[in-house]
Design a protein around this motif. Structure first.
Motif, PDB file in Angstrom:
ATOM      1  N   SER A  87      36.799 -10.822  24.621  1.00 55.03           N
ATOM      2  CA  SER A  87      36.450 -10.056  23.571  1.00 55.03           C
ATOM      3  C   SER A  87      36.731 -11.024  22.353  1.00 55.03           C
ATOM      4  CB  SER A  87      37.363  -8.699  23.691  1.00 55.03           C
ATOM      5  OG  SER A  87      38.746  -9.279  23.208  1.00 55.03           O
ATOM      6  N   GLY A  88      36.237 -10.297  21.247  1.00 55.26           N
ATOM      7  CA  GLY A  88      36.517 -10.752  19.880  1.00 55.26           C
ATOM      8  C   GLY A  88      37.940 -10.741  19.655  1.00 55.26           C
ATOM      9  N   HIS A  89      38.666  -9.747  19.952  1.00 58.73           N
ATOM     10  CA  HIS A  89      40.015  -9.692  19.908  1.00 58.73           C
ATOM     11  C   HIS A  89      40.677 -10.819  20.420  1.00 58.73           C
ATOM     12  CE1 HIS A  89      40.601  -6.809  16.658  1.00 58.73           C
ATOM     13  NE2 HIS A  89      41.391  -6.070  17.428  1.00 58.73           N
ATOM     14  N   GLN A  92      40.473 -14.093  18.725  1.00 58.90           N
ATOM     15  CA  GLN A  92      41.158 -14.200  17.310  1.00 58.90           C
ATOM     16  C   GLN A  92      42.630 -14.687  17.711  1.00 58.90           C
ATOM     17  OE1 GLN A  92      38.884 -10.501  15.307  1.00 58.90           O
ATOM     18  NE2 GLN A  92      40.949 -10.386  15.512  1.00 58.90           N
ATOM     19  N   TYR A 113      37.961  -5.931   9.802  1.00 59.53           N
ATOM     20  CA  TYR A 113      37.758  -4.797  10.670  1.00 59.53           C
ATOM     21  C   TYR A 113      39.075  -4.401  10.986  1.00 59.53           C
ATOM     22  CZ  TYR A 113      37.832  -3.112  15.444  1.00 59.53           C
ATOM     23  OH  TYR A 113      38.011  -2.507  16.842  1.00 59.53           O
ATOM     24  N   THR A 116      41.659  -5.538  13.550  1.00 58.28           N
ATOM     25  CA  THR A 116      41.901  -7.072  13.037  1.00 58.28           C
ATOM     26  C   THR A 116      43.008  -6.665  12.126  1.00 58.28           C
ATOM     27  OG1 THR A 116      39.855  -8.031  13.567  1.00 58.28           O
ATOM     28  CG2 THR A 116      41.402  -9.147  12.387  1.00 58.28           C
ATOM     29  N   GLU A 156      36.406 -12.699   7.003  1.00 60.45           N
ATOM     30  CA  GLU A 156      35.079 -12.446   7.562  1.00 60.45           C
ATOM     31  C   GLU A 156      34.223 -12.726   6.680  1.00 60.45           C
ATOM     32  OE1 GLU A 156      35.200  -8.202   8.748  1.00 60.45           O
ATOM     33  OE2 GLU A 156      36.847  -8.265  10.042  1.00 60.45           O
ATOM     34  N   ASN A 160      33.509  -6.180   7.606  1.00 59.37           N
ATOM     35  CA  ASN A 160      33.311  -4.763   8.223  1.00 59.37           C
ATOM     36  C   ASN A 160      34.328  -4.004   7.562  1.00 59.37           C
ATOM     37  OD1 ASN A 160      33.204  -2.739   9.862  1.00 59.37           O
ATOM     38  ND2 ASN A 160      33.813  -3.800  11.920  1.00 59.37           N
ATOM     39  N   ASP A 185      35.684 -15.222  10.722  1.00 59.89           N
ATOM     40  CA  ASP A 185      35.005 -14.232  11.577  1.00 59.89           C
ATOM     41  C   ASP A 185      33.542 -14.043  10.984  1.00 59.89           C
ATOM     42  OD1 ASP A 185      34.083 -12.202  13.231  1.00 59.89           O
ATOM     43  OD2 ASP A 185      35.963 -11.023  13.141  1.00 59.89           O
ATOM     44  N   THR A 187      31.171 -12.380  12.925  1.00 60.56           N
ATOM     45  CA  THR A 187      30.466 -11.646  13.785  1.00 60.56           C
ATOM     46  C   THR A 187      29.320 -10.659  13.128  1.00 60.56           C
ATOM     47  OG1 THR A 187      32.581 -11.122  14.942  1.00 60.56           O
ATOM     48  CG2 THR A 187      30.938  -9.458  15.191  1.00 60.56           C
ATOM     49  N   SER A 207      32.877 -11.761  17.871  1.00 60.52           N
ATOM     50  CA  SER A 207      32.950 -10.657  18.782  1.00 60.52           C
ATOM     51  C   SER A 207      31.576 -10.890  19.200  1.00 60.52           C
ATOM     52  CB  SER A 207      33.225  -9.223  18.307  1.00 60.52           C
ATOM     53  OG  SER A 207      32.866  -8.519  19.225  1.00 60.52           O
ATOM     54  N   THR A 209      30.367  -9.237  21.554  1.00 66.44           N
ATOM     55  CA  THR A 209      30.116  -7.922  21.926  1.00 66.44           C
ATOM     56  C   THR A 209      28.861  -7.510  20.941  1.00 66.44           C
ATOM     57  OG1 THR A 209      32.322  -7.603  21.913  1.00 66.44           O
ATOM     58  CG2 THR A 209      30.918  -5.743  22.190  1.00 66.44           C
ATOM     59  N   LYS A 210      29.016  -8.076  19.753  1.00 63.86           N
ATOM     60  CA  LYS A 210      27.924  -7.192  18.640  1.00 63.86           C
ATOM     61  C   LYS A 210      26.499  -7.945  18.711  1.00 63.86           C
ATOM     62  CE  LYS A 210      31.449  -4.600  17.532  1.00 63.86           C
ATOM     63  NZ  LYS A 210      32.658  -5.273  18.244  1.00 63.86           N
ATOM     64  N   GLY A 220      32.616  -9.527  24.563  1.00 64.35           N
ATOM     65  CA  GLY A 220      33.069 -10.848  24.712  1.00 64.35           C
ATOM     66  C   GLY A 220      33.458 -11.394  23.196  1.00 64.35           C
ATOM     67  N   LEU A 372      29.009  -2.052  16.526  1.00 72.55           N
ATOM     68  CA  LEU A 372      28.069  -2.456  15.484  1.00 72.55           C
ATOM     69  C   LEU A 372      27.179  -3.559  16.239  1.00 72.55           C
ATOM     70  CD1 LEU A 372      28.781  -5.307  13.960  1.00 72.55           C
ATOM     71  CD2 LEU A 372      30.801  -3.746  13.398  1.00 72.55           C
TER      72      LEU A 372
END
Ligand SMILES: Cc1ncc(COP(=O)(O)O)c(C=O)c1O
Length: 427
Positions: A87-89, A92, A113, A116, A156, A160, A185, A187, A207, A209-210, A220, A372
């Motif tokens: 994941s994005g987390h 990190q 975010y 985060t 970032e 976000n 970041d 993302t 992330s 995921t986005k 992811g 998002l």
């Protein structure tokens, strides 16, 4: 090996990291759904384990489908290497892990975010790490926050939820002077809109995921290393510059040069923390990433149209989209995100929190979700959801005040998005 730096972005998003499958000729990258890979011989196994030879051992560490995605994202970001995570987390933590230790801190932007902000202000304390949050528009404040125990600077590219753009060159300059790696970041911008490494970032996290996956199907993350930081220049990063006890005394920076961080991420990060991306997830992201540039152009085009329509609506107090000339961040778009300010921004409503809730309830095309970067348009009220763990003061500093909603503009026909917003605002 193909020099991907000589090819265009769209060619790389389709081809980097993957050729037709050598075993079968399959054109699409197969999902290598296998936990382990057979060694040629005991000697081969020993060489793989001692990093004398690169190859596949066990899918917690490396897998060919995940490997193709890693190479593709590294090419798109202009990095030396990349490590995919669950994941994005996870990305990190994986980015910070080789740098930090008990008592060490990261200097981070107040505009991140919400998850985060919580990860950094609360959860990393369990590892003995800490974070100091400052306004990243104030470069002196960043410099002042750095102390002898600072091991990373984190922000970032497009923050976000507000869609604010960070002056990465200015932040990288502070990081360089202090000899500390800058982690960006990326993302919400994606490598199509912003290349943090070109602006001086050491590491880029996502992330996936986005936008990189682009259809809201899998979580992811990825850590991309520029390969440019000189880990040996200081004794602040012993995991990379000194014999690493967790890997029979290997000095990663000496043995692996620009690939030191990437190999550390696999050989120790994934091996011991186990935040691995699975091959099925990598497959979905490989499929999504093929259309990244096409989608981002549509996201930007629609975001501009919708944001300017919203800005002139009678129920709207303000719109934070950096693509609008009224935004204080507009002057940074050309420099940091020359292809556009992304698809994410917030909308403050004159009717406050109550009006935000009503708007969300009445929308039909926009989905009310905590995500998002989907091709579909999404909306959320950050203060009561993604940023709800923060104090009121922190919410305002993060750009998540209670009187606003965050929108992630999709690639639908913009007329339909406006019609949906109009009927929902009027009702
Ligand atoms: C900018 C940003 N970074 C990181 C994350 C965390 O990513 P993930 O949900 O994949 O762990 C998010 C999630 O919303 C995000 O918006």
């Amino acid at each position: 090996m193909t020099d991907t730096s000589k090819r265009g972005f769209t060619t790389n998003q389709l081809h980097a990291g993957a050729n037709p499958d050598p075993a079968t000729g399959a054109r699409n990258t197969p999902i290598y759904q296998s936990t382990a890979f057979v060694f040629d011989s005991p000697e081969h196994a020993a060489k793989l384990f001692s990093l004398q030879e690169v190859g596949y051992i066990y899918s917690r560490l490396t897998n060919p489908t995940v490997g193709a995605l890693q190479e593709r994202i590294a090419a798109l970001e202009g990095g030396a290497g990349a490590v995919c995570c669950s994941s994005g987390h996870a990305a990190q933590i994986m980015a910070l892990f080789p740098l930090m230790g008990p008592g060490k801190n990261v200097v981070a932007s107040t505009r991140l975010y919400g998850g985060t902000l919580t990860q950094f202000s609360q959860t990393i304390k369990r590892f003995g790490w800490s974070a100091k949050f400052v306004d990243f528009d104030d470069t002196q404040a960043i410099a002042d926050a750095i102390d002898d125990d600072t091991r990373a600077i984190f922000c970032e590219s497009i923050a976000n939820p507000g869609g604010y753009i960070t002056d990465l060159d200015a932040v990288a300059n502070v990081a360089d002077k202090a000899g500390i790696p800058l982690i960006v970041d990326n993302t919400t911008a994606t490598p199509y809109l912003c290349n943090p490494i070109e602006h001086g970032a050491t590491l880029v996290v996502h992330s996936t995921t986005k936008y990189l996956t682009g259809n809201g199907s899998v979580t992811g993350g990825v850590v991309v290393d520029s390969g440019k930081f000189d880990w040996m220049a200081t004794d602040k990063f012993p995991s990379l510059s000194k014999p690493e006890p967790a890997y029979h005394g290997l000095v990663f920076a000496e043995a692996l040069g620009p690939m030191a961080f990437t190999f550390h991420g696999i050989a120790i990060g994934l091996r011991d923390l186990g935040m691995t991306m699975n091959p099925q997830g990598a497959h979905y992201t490989l499929m999504g990433i093929e259309t990244l540039s096409l989608r981002m152009r549509e996201h930007v085009k629609n975001a501009k149209i919708v944001a300017s329509w919203l800005e002139s609506n009678e129920h709207v107090e303000a719109v934070t989209y950096a693509g609008l000339p009224s935004s204080p961040y507009h002057s940074r778009v050309e420099k940091i995100c020359p292809k556009g300010a992304g698809g994410l921004f917030t909308v403050q409503l004159k009717g406050g929190h109550e009006a935000c809730v009503k708007l969300i309830e009445n929308l039909e095309l926009f989905s009310h979700v905590a995500n998002l970067g989907d091709a579909k348009s999404l909306i959320i009220h950050p203060a009561s959801t993604t940023h709800s763990q923060l104090t009121d003061e922190e919410k305002i500093a993060a750009g998540a005040a209670p009187n606003l909603v965050r929108v992630s503009i999709g690639i639908e026909d913009s007329d339909d998005l406006i019609a949906d917003l109009e009927q929902a605002l009027n009702s």
